[in-house]
Design a protein around this motif. Structure first.
Motif, short mmCIF file in Angstrom:
data_model
loop_
_atom_site.label_atom_id
_atom_site.label_comp_id
_atom_site.label_asym_id
_atom_site.label_seq_id
_atom_site.Cartn_x
_atom_site.Cartn_y
_atom_site.Cartn_z
N HIS A 23 1.70 12.65 -11.88
CA HIS A 23 2.30 11.96 -10.75
C HIS A 23 1.26 11.48 -9.75
CE1 HIS A 23 1.87 15.57 -8.23
NE2 HIS A 23 2.30 16.24 -9.28
N VAL A 24 0.11 12.14 -9.66
CA VAL A 24 -0.92 11.68 -8.74
C VAL A 24 -1.44 10.32 -9.19
CG1 VAL A 24 -3.20 12.14 -7.77
CG2 VAL A 24 -1.58 14.02 -8.08
N GLY A 25 -1.78 10.19 -10.47
CA GLY A 25 -2.31 8.92 -10.98
C GLY A 25 -1.30 7.81 -10.92
N GLY A 26 -0.10 8.07 -11.41
CA GLY A 26 0.96 7.06 -11.40
C GLY A 26 1.36 6.68 -9.99
N GLU A 27 1.45 7.65 -9.12
CA GLU A 27 1.84 7.36 -7.74
C GLU A 27 0.74 6.59 -7.01
OE1 GLU A 27 3.22 10.94 -5.81
OE2 GLU A 27 4.63 11.32 -7.45
N HIS A 28 -0.51 6.87 -7.36
CA HIS A 28 -1.61 6.11 -6.74
C HIS A 28 -1.58 4.66 -7.20
CE1 HIS A 28 -5.45 5.22 -4.96
NE2 HIS A 28 -5.43 6.41 -4.38
N LEU A 29 -1.27 4.44 -8.48
CA LEU A 29 -1.13 3.06 -8.97
C LEU A 29 0.00 2.34 -8.24
CD1 LEU A 29 -1.58 3.58 -12.83
CD2 LEU A 29 -3.22 2.54 -11.23
N ALA A 30 1.11 3.05 -8.02
CA ALA A 30 2.24 2.46 -7.30
C ALA A 30 1.84 2.14 -5.86
CB ALA A 30 3.44 3.41 -7.33
N LEU A 31 1.09 3.02 -5.23
CA LEU A 31 0.60 2.77 -3.87
C LEU A 31 -0.31 1.54 -3.84
CD1 LEU A 31 0.21 3.56 -0.89
CD2 LEU A 31 -1.65 5.07 -1.66
N ASP A 32 -1.18 1.43 -4.82
CA ASP A 32 -2.06 0.25 -4.89
C ASP A 32 -1.25 -1.04 -5.01
OD1 ASP A 32 -4.29 1.90 -4.73
OD2 ASP A 32 -4.70 1.86 -6.89
N ALA A 33 -0.18 -1.00 -5.82
CA ALA A 33 0.68 -2.18 -5.97
C ALA A 33 1.38 -2.50 -4.65
CB ALA A 33 1.70 -1.94 -7.07
N GLU A 53 -0.85 5.18 8.30
CA GLU A 53 0.55 5.39 8.69
C GLU A 53 1.13 4.23 9.49
OE1 GLU A 53 1.79 9.81 9.47
OE2 GLU A 53 -0.18 9.44 10.38
N LYS A 54 0.28 3.42 10.11
CA LYS A 54 0.78 2.27 10.86
C LYS A 54 1.18 1.13 9.94
CE LYS A 54 -1.89 3.42 14.91
NZ LYS A 54 -3.04 3.12 15.74
N GLU A 55 0.66 1.12 8.71
CA GLU A 55 0.95 0.06 7.75
C GLU A 55 1.98 0.47 6.70
OE1 GLU A 55 -2.81 -1.01 6.09
OE2 GLU A 55 -3.58 -1.80 7.99
N ILE A 56 1.98 1.74 6.33
CA ILE A 56 2.89 2.22 5.29
C ILE A 56 3.73 3.33 5.86
CG2 ILE A 56 3.04 3.36 3.04
CD1 ILE A 56 0.47 1.88 2.28
N LYS A 57 5.03 3.11 5.88
CA LYS A 57 5.97 4.04 6.49
C LYS A 57 6.86 4.69 5.43
CE LYS A 57 5.18 2.83 10.83
NZ LYS A 57 4.49 3.67 11.74
N LYS A 95 0.23 -1.81 -1.59
CA LYS A 95 -0.80 -2.35 -0.70
C LYS A 95 -1.13 -3.80 -1.05
CE LYS A 95 -3.44 1.74 0.61
NZ LYS A 95 -4.76 2.39 0.45
N ALA A 96 -1.11 -4.13 -2.35
CA ALA A 96 -1.43 -5.48 -2.80
C ALA A 96 -0.27 -6.44 -2.61
CB ALA A 96 -1.85 -5.45 -4.27
N GLY A 97 0.90 -5.93 -2.27
CA GLY A 97 2.07 -6.78 -2.11
C GLY A 97 2.78 -7.10 -3.42
N ASP A 98 2.43 -6.40 -4.48
CA ASP A 98 3.06 -6.63 -5.77
C ASP A 98 4.46 -6.02 -5.85
OD1 ASP A 98 0.75 -7.94 -6.58
OD2 ASP A 98 -0.11 -6.13 -7.48
N VAL A 99 4.72 -4.99 -5.04
CA VAL A 99 6.04 -4.36 -4.95
C VAL A 99 6.37 -4.19 -3.47
CG1 VAL A 99 5.83 -3.14 -7.17
CG2 VAL A 99 5.09 -2.01 -5.07
N ASP A 100 7.65 -4.06 -3.18
CA ASP A 100 8.08 -3.89 -1.79
C ASP A 100 8.15 -2.43 -1.37
OD1 ASP A 100 8.41 -6.65 -1.44
OD2 ASP A 100 10.43 -6.57 -2.29
N VAL A 101 8.35 -1.54 -2.33
CA VAL A 101 8.42 -0.11 -2.05
C VAL A 101 7.76 0.65 -3.20
CG1 VAL A 101 10.54 -0.24 -0.70
CG2 VAL A 101 10.68 0.22 -3.15
N SER A 102 7.34 1.87 -2.92
CA SER A 102 6.87 2.76 -3.97
C SER A 102 7.32 4.17 -3.63
CB SER A 102 5.35 2.68 -4.14
OG SER A 102 4.68 3.25 -3.03
#
Length: 132
Positions: free
Chosen positions: A13-23, A50-54, A25-32
């Motif tokens: 879950h750390v690796g997969g969740e980090h990939l989701a976070l990267d997506a 925390e000011k950018e990702i809530k 941040k890149a604007g590829d997804v709206d939520v993760s």
């Protein structure tokens, strides 16, 4: 969209969740989605601002690290396994290392009563058929 990495390895879950976070941040997804522990760690180490990702929502409680067996598995071996886990002591340094990896202080008998929300999410998203 799923973000699988190192499937079959502990703490994927750390690796997969980090990939989701990267997506995210890149604007590829709206939520993760991530665990609370990962979110807190990434805020502390600066990975998340925390000011950018809530956090928009949290799930209810559910059990993780549940073991199961195949049909016709020896009841005696299953009982031995359960007893071994239940005897583990977080204060024992040899046990603590593994228990910390699983983010737990004590093993308890498995429950399924907290899975309703997860099951609904799997059904709603057809999760197991997304990449097939």
């Amino acid at each position: 969209m799923t973000f699988d990495k190192d499937l079959g390895f502990d703490r994927d879950h750390v690796g997969g969740e980090h990939l989701a976070l990267d997506a995210l941040k890149a604007g590829d997804v709206d939520v993760s989605v991530t665990t609370e522990g990962n979110y807190d760690e990434w805020v502390q180490d600066g990975t998340i601002n925390e000011k950018e990702i809530k956090i928009t929502d949290k799930t209810g409680l559910y059990d993780h690290c549940i073991f199961t067996t195949r049909p016709h598995f020896s009841d005696d071996l299953k009982k031995q396994w359960e007893e071994t886990l239940e005897k583990m002591d977080y204060n024992n340094p040899k046990h603590k290392v593994m228990m910390d990896l699983e983010v737990l202080k004590k093993w308890i008998p498995g429950r399924t009563n907290y899975f309703a929300l997860c099951e609904k999410g799997v059904e709603r998203t057809d999760l197991f058929h997304l990449n097939h």
